[in-house]
Enzyme design. Structure first.
Site, PDB file in Angstrom:
ATOM      1  N   HIS A 142       6.919  72.263 -68.788  1.00 49.12           N
ATOM      2  CA  HIS A 142       5.524  72.343 -69.266  1.00 49.12           C
ATOM      3  C   HIS A 142       4.702  71.364 -68.426  1.00 49.12           C
ATOM      4  O   HIS A 142       4.169  70.367 -68.932  1.00 49.12           O
ATOM      5  CB  HIS A 142       5.447  72.027 -70.757  1.00 49.12           C
ATOM      6  N   GLU A 187       3.133  78.933 -68.945  1.00 51.35           N
ATOM      7  CA  GLU A 187       1.862  79.330 -68.339  1.00 51.35           C
ATOM      8  C   GLU A 187       1.767  79.151 -66.827  1.00 51.35           C
ATOM      9  O   GLU A 187       1.040  78.280 -66.333  1.00 51.35           O
ATOM     10  CB  GLU A 187       0.708  78.578 -69.015  1.00 51.35           C
ATOM     11  N   ASN A 326       1.039  83.129 -75.046  1.00 52.06           N
ATOM     12  CA  ASN A 326       0.025  82.186 -75.529  1.00 52.06           C
ATOM     13  C   ASN A 326      -1.304  82.913 -75.536  1.00 52.06           C
ATOM     14  O   ASN A 326      -1.660  83.575 -74.558  1.00 52.06           O
ATOM     15  CB  ASN A 326      -0.080  80.972 -74.607  1.00 52.06           C
ATOM     16  N   GLU A 394       2.023  80.234 -78.590  1.00 53.21           N
ATOM     17  CA  GLU A 394       0.906  79.314 -78.850  1.00 53.21           C
ATOM     18  C   GLU A 394      -0.333  80.082 -79.251  1.00 53.21           C
ATOM     19  O   GLU A 394      -0.679  81.086 -78.618  1.00 53.21           O
ATOM     20  CB  GLU A 394       0.502  78.535 -77.581  1.00 53.21           C
TER      21      GLU A 394
END
Ligand code: BGC
Length: 496
Positions: A142, A187, A326, A394
Site C-alpha cells: 500500500h 490501487e 475501491n 474500500e
C-alpha cells in the site's frame, strides 16, 4: 408475522417508479474495515524499520504535504495495535484489512536482511485479529516502497522490481500462513497516475502520459508474477488473492454521443487499463489505439504505452480469485474535441475531461456524495469482466474533524449500501462484502491530518495521547452488522 410483512412491504416500496428496494444484507455478506501501514503505524524508524519513499517524501523541505504533516507518529498503531483491533472487534466487523510495510520487514527492500522485529509485529497483529475470530485481510503493498530500492533506481518504472517484489511477497506469505485473504497491490492507478504522472504522491515524479504508463506495465507484471508464484509455491494455502483497483463511475456531462463516448473512454482508461489485462487480456483496445495514435502524431517512433508480448498477455490474464474494488468517485465527463495532437498528456490521451455537478452533495472536504454511482460502476464491471466476485475493499467519506456526530458519514454509508444491495439483488452483481475506509482518522497522504476518514476520531494536533474517540458512525456500523437491515429510499433516480 408483523416483521415478515414489514420486510415484504419495505422491499416493494414504490415512489412512482415501481422500483423494488431490498434492504437486507445476505447472511454470508462480510463487513470489514481497512487501514494501511504508512497511514497509521508511525514508528517510522523504530525496531529496525528502513525508510520508505513516503518517509522521504514527507521529510522534504519544503514539504509537499498539507501543514508539513508526516506519518512519523501517525496513530502510533505500532504501539497501540491491541486497542485498535479491540475497537474493530467491538464494532462487530468480520474482517480487518491492513497492509504490511515492506521496509519494516525488509529494511532495504531486498530479501536480505530480514528484520525479525518487523515480522513479529505483523505476527502479533494477525494473532490478535484471529483471537477475536476475525479474518486478517492483508495488502502486500500500500504505497510504501523501500527508499533504498528507489535510490538504486528500482522503482515502479523498472521491470527489475518484479522479481524483487516477488521475493518480498514470498517471505511474507511464507511467514503468515494464517492470512485469510491476500491483496497484492493497492490501487495501481494512484501509484502510477499520482506518483509518476501528476507527481502529487510519492515519489513525486511528474511524467504525465509517459512514465505513468511504464509504471502501470510494471505493476501489472508484478501483480501477475506474485499471483503466479503464490499459486505455484503455496498451493496448499486456501486464502484467495487479488489486486485492489479503484474504479470511478463516469456520467456524460450532456447526453451527446461524443460525451457518452468520452465517458466510456474514461472508464476504459481509469478502470479498464488495470482490469482488462487481468480479466480479458492485454490493454483495452481503445486505450491502446488512442495512445498509439497520439504518439504517432507526436512523431514518436513507438507508442508511449508499452506493449505486452503475447507471453505477457497470457501471463497476466486470469491472475485473480476475486476483484478487490475501491470506490470513491463519480465524474461528469465531456469530450476533448480539439488540440488532440502534438503533446504528451494523459487527459488528452483519454480525450475526456472531468467536471463536477455543483448540485451533487459534497462532504466537508468537498468529496462528492453520489450513491447511485457505485451501483452503475458495479453493473458496468459485471458486464465488462464476466461477472466477477467483488469484495468492496474500500469505500468511505471524510469529514473536517469538527464533530464526532458524523451524520453525513452515516448517510453516506447507508445510501451507498442501499445501492450496493440494488446492484446485488436487481442487477445480479456478485458483491460479497464491504470494507469501510477507515478505522480511525489517519495520515491522508498529501492532505495530512486535515482530512478525517475514520470511524474513530483522533485529534492529531492537540492531543498527544492520540485518544481514539468513537464517532456516531461506530454505532451505525454496530447496529447494521448486527441487524443486517437497512432502510432504503429511492435514491437512484434524477441523480443530477
Ligand atoms: C487509498 C487510501 C486513502 C483513501 C482515501 C484510497 O485511494 O487506498 O489509502 O486513504 O483512498 O483517500
Amino acid at each position: 408475522m408483523f416483521l415478515a410483512i414489514w420486510f415484504f412491504v419495505s422491499c416493494i416500496v414504490s415512489t412512482g417508479y415501481a422500483k423494488i428496494h431490498y434492504n437486507k444484507f445476505p447472511k454470508d455478506f462480510i463487513f470489514g474495515v481497512g487501514t494501511s501501514s504508512y497511514q497509521i503505524e508511525g514508528a517510522w524508524n523504530i525496531d529496525g524499520k528502513g525508510p520508505s519513499i513516503w518517509d522521504n517524501f514527507t521529510h522534504r523541505v519544503p514539504s509537499p504535504i498539507s501543514n508539513n504533516d508526516t506519518g512519523d507518529v501517525a496513530c502510533d498503531h505500532y504501539h497501540r495495535y491491541k486497542e485498535d483491533i479491540r475497537n474493530i472487534y467491538n464494532i462487530g466487523f468480520q474482517f480487518y484489512r491492513f497492509s504490511i510495510s515492506w521496509p519494516r520487514v525488509l529494511p532495504t527492500g531486498y530479501s536480505k536482511p530480514i528484520n525479525e522485529k518487523g515480522i513479529s509485529f505483523y505476527k502479533k497483529i494477525i494473532n490478535e485479529i484471529l483471537r477475536y475470530n476475525m479474518t486478517p485481510v492483508v495488502t502486500i503493498y500500500h504505497w510504501d516502497l523501500p527508499q533504498r530500492l528507489y535510490e538504486d533506481g528500482i522503482d515502479w518504472t523498472n521491470p527489475k522490481l518484479v522479481d524483487i517484489f516477488v521475493d518480498y511477497a514470498r517471505i511474507i506469505i511464507s511467514r503468515f500462513p494464517e492470512v485469510g485473504l491476500w491483496t497484492t497491490i493497492n490501487e495501481p492507478k494512484q501509484i502510477c497516475r499520482l506518483g509518476y504522472g501528476t507527481g502529487i504522491l510519492a515519489p513525486g515524479v511528474k511524467s504525465d502520459g509517459l512514465l505513468e504508463y511504464q509504471c502501470t506495465y510494471v505493476i501489472l507484471k508484478t501483480h501477475a508474477a506474485t499471483y503466479r508464484m503464490y499459486k505455484k509455491e503455496f498451493s496448499h494455502y486456501k486464502a484467495k488473492m487479488s489486486i485492489v483497483i479503484e474504479c470511478p463511475w463516469s456520467e456524460p456531462l450532456t447526453n451527446t454521443k461524443s460525451n457518452k463516448d468520452a465517458s466510456e473512454r474514461l472508464r476504459q482508461f481509469e478502470c479498464g487499463m488495470y482490469m482488462h489485462p487481468i480479466y480479458i487480456g492485454d490493454w483495452p483496445k481503445i486505450v491502446k489505439d488512442r495512445i498509439a495514435q497520439r504518439s504517432k502524431s507526436q512523431n514518436l517512433t513507438k507508442s508511449r504505452l508499452p506493449s505486452f508480448t503475447r507471453e505477457e498477455i497470457a501471463f497476466i490474464k486470469g491472475t485473480q480469485d476475486y476483484l478487490g474494488l475501491n470506490y470513491y468517485y463519480t465524474y461528469l465527463v465531456s469530450n476533448i474535441a480539439a488540440g488532440e495532437k502534438g503533446f504528451t498528456n494523459y487527459e488528452y490521451d483519454m480525450g475526456a475531461i472531468i467536471s463536477e455537478n455543483p448540485n451533487w452533495k459534497f462532504d466537508k472536504n468537498l468529496r462528492k456524495n453520489t450513491p447511485w454511482g457505485i451501483r452503475r460502476a458495479l453493473k458496468w464491471i459485471k458486464g465488462q469482466y464476466n461477472n466477477p466476485v467483488i469484495l468492496i475493499t474500500e469505500m468511505g467519506v471524510s469529514d473536517d474533524g469538527t464533530t464526532i456526530q458524523d451524520d453525513q458519514r452515516i448517510e453516506y454509508y447507508r445510501e451507498y449500501s442501499c445501492n450496493i444491495l440494488d446492484a446485488m439483488y436487481v442487477d445480479k452483481v456478485k458483491v460479497v462484502g464491504l470494507g469501510a475506509w477507515s478505522l480511525m482518522d489517519n495520515f491522508e497522504w498529501m492532505l495530512g491530518y486535515k482530512s478525517h476518514f475514520g470511524l474513530y476520531y483522533i485529534d492529531f494536533y492537540n492531543d498527544p495521547s492520540l485518544k481514539r474517540v468513537p464517532k456516531k458512525s461506530v454505532q451505525y456500523f454496530r447496529q447494521i452488522i448486527k441487524s443486517r437491515e437497512l432502510i432504503c429510499n429511492i435514491y437512484d433516480t434524477n441523480f443530477y
